[in-house]
Design an enzyme around this catalytic site. Structure first.
Site, mmCIF file in Angstrom:
data_model
loop_
_atom_site.group_PDB
_atom_site.id
_atom_site.type_symbol
_atom_site.label_atom_id
_atom_site.label_comp_id
_atom_site.label_asym_id
_atom_site.label_seq_id
_atom_site.Cartn_x
_atom_site.Cartn_y
_atom_site.Cartn_z
ATOM 1 C CD GLU A 1 1.429 -2.485 -1.516
ATOM 2 O OE1 GLU A 1 0.896 -1.490 -1.029
ATOM 3 O OE2 GLU A 1 2.561 -2.886 -1.181
ATOM 4 C CD GLU B 1 8.971 0.116 -0.100
ATOM 5 O OE1 GLU B 1 8.872 0.134 1.143
ATOM 6 O OE2 GLU B 1 8.306 0.871 -0.843
ATOM 7 C CE LYS C 1 5.916 2.103 1.669
ATOM 8 N NZ LYS C 1 6.130 2.288 0.248
ATOM 9 N N GLY D 1 2.673 6.467 1.568
ATOM 10 C CA GLY D 1 2.869 7.910 1.799
ATOM 11 C C GLY D 1 1.673 8.622 2.414
ATOM 12 C CB SER E 1 0.360 6.191 -6.195
ATOM 13 O OG SER E 1 1.766 6.157 -6.286
ATOM 14 C CG ASN F 1 3.925 -0.133 4.609
ATOM 15 O OD1 ASN F 1 4.656 -0.081 5.603
ATOM 16 N ND2 ASN F 1 4.346 -0.559 3.424
ATOM 17 N N GLY G 1 4.784 4.559 -4.415
ATOM 18 C CA GLY G 1 5.561 5.769 -4.140
ATOM 19 C C GLY G 1 5.892 6.572 -5.381
ATOM 20 C CG HIS H 1 6.060 -3.620 0.991
ATOM 21 N ND1 HIS H 1 6.992 -2.946 0.234
ATOM 22 C CD2 HIS H 1 4.947 -2.853 0.998
ATOM 23 C CE1 HIS H 1 6.441 -1.811 -0.192
ATOM 24 N NE2 HIS H 1 5.205 -1.734 0.265
HETATM 25 P P1 PGA Z 1 2.463 4.322 -1.510
HETATM 26 O O1 PGA Z 1 3.002 2.944 -0.905
HETATM 27 O O2 PGA Z 1 1.031 4.471 -1.066
HETATM 28 O O3 PGA Z 1 3.357 5.375 -0.930
HETATM 29 O O4 PGA Z 1 2.579 4.219 -3.003
HETATM 30 C C1 PGA Z 1 2.170 1.822 -0.812
HETATM 31 C C2 PGA Z 1 2.947 0.702 -0.163
HETATM 32 O O5 PGA Z 1 4.146 0.571 -0.394
HETATM 33 O O6 PGA Z 1 2.369 -0.098 0.599
#
Ligand code: PGA
Length: 253
Positions: free
Chosen positions: A170, A100, A11, A238, A216, A9, A176, A98
């Site tokens: 998640e 976000e 983003k 990330g 993460s 992903n 993140g 998601h």
């Molecule tokens: P992250 O994000 O691996 O940066 O923690 C995961 C996600 O939001 O799908």
């Protein structure tokens, strides 16, 4: 047997040129599909979606997806993109719900329930995200919250519709933050989600549903997480922006 999936992903990262470079590097580093346990999915921003679709076209077990779609197929919705348009680009997946999107764009389970149907009608496989914020886990309400997200967002689907989707657990406190769920926490929630699916759609569909972990995930922790019996791969933020790290996670699967 259910599929293992490692999905990136991205983003709001990567221009078209950067997308081309990253996907090309990852494709170069992949083992042949026959030796790979996991399907790979790239989810770039809309502006790079067609570029990524054309790069993965014909690659076995490698697909592209979008990060969102609208609940209608067309109309006066400035700035939005329909599931049918995503499908026409050549994409196979769409991330929906998601955290976000839920947090910054006020997406509710009711809206997501409509988006899931539009995505399925368009022939896309939704990657439906669920997960609890830190205060909910601390209050020991995480299972209730995730159950509500799944019931309200997905349980209106027919069994044959449900069979086409994928879930990503998640925990919001792990996204993140560098703070990953323990293998036990992930396994416990994934098994719980699978039990909810079994209650509603039966054990066969539950056993065949891919449930990815996200938050993460890194090459160093992915192996342990993916070894859990109910963890079927990962949704990677990330670490999916760097070819070496993303390949490390794919190889851990
Ligand atoms: P992250 O994000 O691996 O940066 O923690 C995961 C996600 O939001 O799908």
């Amino acid at each position: 047997m259910r599929k293992k999936i490692v999905a990136g992903n991205w983003k709001m990262h990567k221009t078209c040129a950067e997308a081309r470079q990253l996907v090309t590097e990852v494709l170069k580093g992949l083992m042949p599909a026959a030796q790979r346990k996991a399907r790979v999915v790239f989810c770039p921003p809309f502006t790079a979606l067609e570029t990524v679709c054309s790069l993965v076209a014909g690659e076995p077990e490698v697909f592209a997806g979008a990060q969102n779609c609208h609940w209608a197929n067309h109309g006066a919705f400035t700035g939005e993109v329909a599931a049918t348009m995503i499908k026409a680009c050549g994409a196979s997946y769409v991330i929906l719900g998601h955290s976000e999107r839920r947090q910054y764009f006020s997406e509710t389970n009711v809206v997501l329930a409509q988006k899931v149907v539009r995505a399925l009608e368009a022939g896309l496989a939704p990657i439906f995200c669920v997960g609890e914020p830190l205060e909910v886990r601390e209050a020991n309400q995480h299972k209730e919250l995730v159950a509500t997200q799944i019931r309200e967002g997905l349980f209106h689907l027919t069994a044959s519709q449900f069979a086409q989707l994928t879930i990503a657990y998640e925990p919001v406190w792990a996204i993140g933050t560098g703070k990953v769920a323990t293998e036990e926490q992930a396994q416990e929630m994934h098994a719980f989600i699978r039990s909810l699916i079994a209650e509603r759609y039966g054990t066969e569909i539950a056993e065949n549903t891919t449930i990815m972990y996200g938050g993460s995930c890194k090459p160093s922790n992915a192996g342990g997480l993916f070894a859990q019996p109910d963890v079927d791969g990962g949704l990677i933020g990330g670490a999916s922006l760097n070819a070496e790290e993303f390949l490390g996670i794919i190889h851990a699967c």
